[in-house]
Design a protein around this motif. Structure first.
Motif, short mmCIF file in Angstrom:
data_model
loop_
_atom_site.label_atom_id
_atom_site.label_comp_id
_atom_site.label_asym_id
_atom_site.label_seq_id
_atom_site.Cartn_x
_atom_site.Cartn_y
_atom_site.Cartn_z
N GLY A 1 0.75 -1.42 -0.12
CA GLY A 1 -0.09 -0.13 0.11
C GLY A 1 0.96 1.27 -0.13
O GLY A 1 0.28 2.36 0.01
N ALA A 2 2.00 1.05 -0.03
CA ALA A 2 3.09 2.54 0.08
C ALA A 2 3.03 2.99 -1.42
O ALA A 2 3.02 2.26 -2.52
CB ALA A 2 4.31 1.88 0.54
N HIS A 3 3.03 4.40 -1.59
CA HIS A 3 3.06 5.09 -2.70
C HIS A 3 4.56 5.70 -2.96
O HIS A 3 5.13 5.92 -2.01
CB HIS A 3 2.08 6.30 -2.61
CG HIS A 3 0.65 5.64 -2.74
ND1 HIS A 3 -0.04 5.60 -3.70
CD2 HIS A 3 0.02 5.30 -1.48
CE1 HIS A 3 -1.30 5.23 -3.27
NE2 HIS A 3 -1.28 5.18 -2.04
N SER A 4 5.09 5.56 -4.12
CA SER A 4 6.23 6.13 -4.53
C SER A 4 6.14 6.66 -5.78
O SER A 4 5.03 6.42 -6.50
CB SER A 4 7.28 4.95 -4.46
OG SER A 4 7.07 3.94 -5.31
N TRP A 5 7.28 7.28 -6.28
CA TRP A 5 7.11 7.78 -7.70
C TRP A 5 8.26 7.16 -8.65
O TRP A 5 9.36 6.89 -8.09
CB TRP A 5 7.19 9.35 -7.40
CG TRP A 5 6.17 10.15 -7.02
CD1 TRP A 5 5.99 10.11 -5.52
CD2 TRP A 5 5.01 10.46 -7.70
NE1 TRP A 5 4.69 10.71 -5.61
CE2 TRP A 5 4.24 11.17 -6.84
CE3 TRP A 5 4.84 10.77 -9.08
CZ2 TRP A 5 3.14 11.86 -7.14
CZ3 TRP A 5 3.45 11.41 -9.59
CH2 TRP A 5 2.72 11.87 -8.72
N GLU A 6 7.95 6.99 -9.91
CA GLU A 6 8.93 6.78 -11.00
C GLU A 6 8.95 7.89 -11.94
O GLU A 6 8.04 8.37 -12.30
CB GLU A 6 8.55 5.35 -11.40
CG GLU A 6 8.84 4.13 -10.68
CD GLU A 6 8.19 2.89 -11.13
OE1 GLU A 6 8.55 1.80 -10.90
OE2 GLU A 6 7.47 3.05 -12.20
N ARG A 7 10.26 7.88 -12.47
CA ARG A 7 10.44 8.52 -13.71
C ARG A 7 10.46 7.73 -14.99
O ARG A 7 11.48 6.78 -14.99
CB ARG A 7 11.59 9.56 -13.52
CG ARG A 7 11.91 10.18 -14.69
CD ARG A 7 13.42 11.34 -14.66
NE ARG A 7 13.38 12.14 -13.74
CZ ARG A 7 13.84 12.06 -12.51
NH1 ARG A 7 14.72 11.12 -12.30
NH2 ARG A 7 13.75 13.13 -11.48
N ILE A 8 9.84 7.93 -15.85
CA ILE A 8 9.78 6.98 -16.95
C ILE A 8 10.20 7.84 -17.97
O ILE A 8 9.40 8.77 -18.61
CB ILE A 8 8.44 6.46 -17.17
CG1 ILE A 8 7.69 5.63 -16.10
CG2 ILE A 8 8.46 5.38 -18.40
CD1 ILE A 8 6.49 4.92 -16.09
N THR A 9 11.18 7.43 -18.78
CA THR A 9 11.79 8.04 -19.77
C THR A 9 11.49 7.08 -21.12
O THR A 9 12.12 6.12 -21.15
CB THR A 9 13.07 8.48 -19.96
OG1 THR A 9 13.52 9.32 -18.63
CG2 THR A 9 13.77 9.12 -21.23
N THR A 10 10.67 7.61 -22.26
CA THR A 10 10.72 6.99 -23.34
C THR A 10 10.98 7.58 -24.57
O THR A 10 10.76 8.76 -24.74
CB THR A 10 9.10 6.66 -23.58
OG1 THR A 10 8.43 5.85 -22.28
CG2 THR A 10 8.73 5.71 -24.68
N THR A 11 11.94 6.95 -25.31
CA THR A 11 12.58 7.36 -26.55
C THR A 11 11.95 6.59 -27.79
O THR A 11 12.27 5.78 -27.66
CB THR A 11 13.83 7.46 -26.55
OG1 THR A 11 14.54 8.11 -25.26
CG2 THR A 11 14.51 8.11 -27.85
N TYR A 12 11.35 7.47 -28.69
CA TYR A 12 10.80 6.96 -29.95
C TYR A 12 11.64 7.39 -31.00
O TYR A 12 11.99 8.56 -31.22
CB TYR A 12 9.32 7.30 -30.05
CG TYR A 12 8.29 7.03 -29.18
CD1 TYR A 12 7.52 5.68 -29.47
CD2 TYR A 12 8.32 7.46 -28.07
CE1 TYR A 12 6.70 5.28 -28.55
CE2 TYR A 12 6.85 7.31 -27.32
CZ TYR A 12 6.58 5.95 -27.52
OH TYR A 12 5.22 5.32 -26.55
N ASP A 13 12.26 6.36 -31.71
CA ASP A 13 13.29 6.72 -32.97
C ASP A 13 12.25 7.03 -34.32
O ASP A 13 11.04 7.05 -34.13
CB ASP A 13 14.12 5.82 -32.99
CG ASP A 13 13.71 4.50 -33.80
OD1 ASP A 13 12.22 4.47 -33.95
OD2 ASP A 13 14.27 3.41 -33.56
#
Length: 282
Positions: A182-194
């Motif tokens: 139940g703990a909340h955390s954050w993620e950084r999602i980096t997506t690169t489209y060629d």
């Protein structure tokens, strides 16, 4: 430039609801070219060659383009290709029943799309169109091979891609996740489209983040000159769609100025007349 074949241009609207939803992406301010005759003429050419194959403009006649400086002869030579007459409405050759069978719905009429996409006290429909047409990117996960930042998972592919040239897209999203406890955390999602639409995704945890979900996007043009020319064309096409949504807007604005000037003069005359009338009474 010749009009695109109907079999190819039919891909402009491969699924339902291309103008039905908002993606939450911030809209850019479109250049104001509705008073620029040359821009409107170029926008009309782009509209007829790239949009009118699937999207009709049933409230507009070809001869109305005389208002943006085109003659009947220029309209016939440059904008009529399949036997239409100058006085005809801007209809598409594709039948509605065929469009519904092929795509599941009839592509929307674009006569007043600029007004339909306007938000009260907010971005204009021109801003929506301008940003929408400039935020397509290749995405192999989509059936059409294209996606859009303004309208995620849109059914319409990028029919102007040849004009824009290849690009890469990098998005950075802050995403909140919940663990099993139940703990909340954050993620950084980096997506690169060629430039072919293949994506590389990098996910990393972010400690002590107290903000909110965000999405940042940055395009990299692999042919800057072509991309700059495309941006100019999109501005012209946006101006034409804005003009088409209300062809009388220029006259309306000019008339409004004269009305305000008349009211100002009338106010001055009324004020002096009132002073003259009451000066002996006092």
């Amino acid at each position: 430039m010749i009009k695109k074949l109907i079999g190819v241009a039919a891909l402009m609207f491969a699924c339902t609801g291309a103008y039905a939803a908002e993606g939450g992406y911030p809209l850019e301010t479109a250049p104001d070219r509705v008073n620029d005759v040359a821009a409107l003429q170029n926008g009309a050419k782009l509209f007829v060659n790239y949009c009118l194959n699937c999207h009709s403009a049933s409230s507009m006649r070809y001869n109305k383009l005389q208002d943006i400086g085109l003659t009947d002869e220029q309209i016939k030579e440059n904008l009529l290709f399949t036997g239409e007459k100058v006085g005809d409405l801007m209809h598409v050759a594709m039948q509605p029943e065929d469009a519904k069978k092929w795509f599941g719905t009839v592509p929307p009429d674009l006569s007043v799309i600029a007004r339909a996409k306007s938000v009260n006290a907010g971005p204009s429909g021109a801003d929506y169109i301008y940003t929408y047409l400039r935020t397509f990117y290749r995405d192999t996960a989509r059936a059409t091979g294209w996606n859009n930042l303004v309208f995620p998972n849109v059914g319409m592919p990028h029919v102007l891609w040849e004009l824009q040239g290849p690009r890469e897209l990098t998005t950075v999203a802050m995403h909140e996740v919940q663990s099993k406890d139940g703990a909340h955390s954050w993620e950084r999602i980096t997506t690169t489209y060629d430039d072919q639409g293949y994506a590389q995704v990098k996910t990393e945890p972010v400690a002590d983040f107290h903000g909110h979900a965000t999405l940042e996007a940055k395009f990299k043009a692999l042919d800057p000159a072509k991309a700059a020319a495309y941006n100019n064309d999109v501005a012209d096409l946006t101006a034409f769609l804005s003009w088409m949504a209300e062809p009388q807007q220029l006259f309306r604005k000019q008339l409004g100025v004269w009305v305000l000037m008349f009211l100002g003069l009338f106010l001055l005359v009324a004020w002096r007349l009132n002073a003259s009338y009451w000066k002996h009474v006092r």
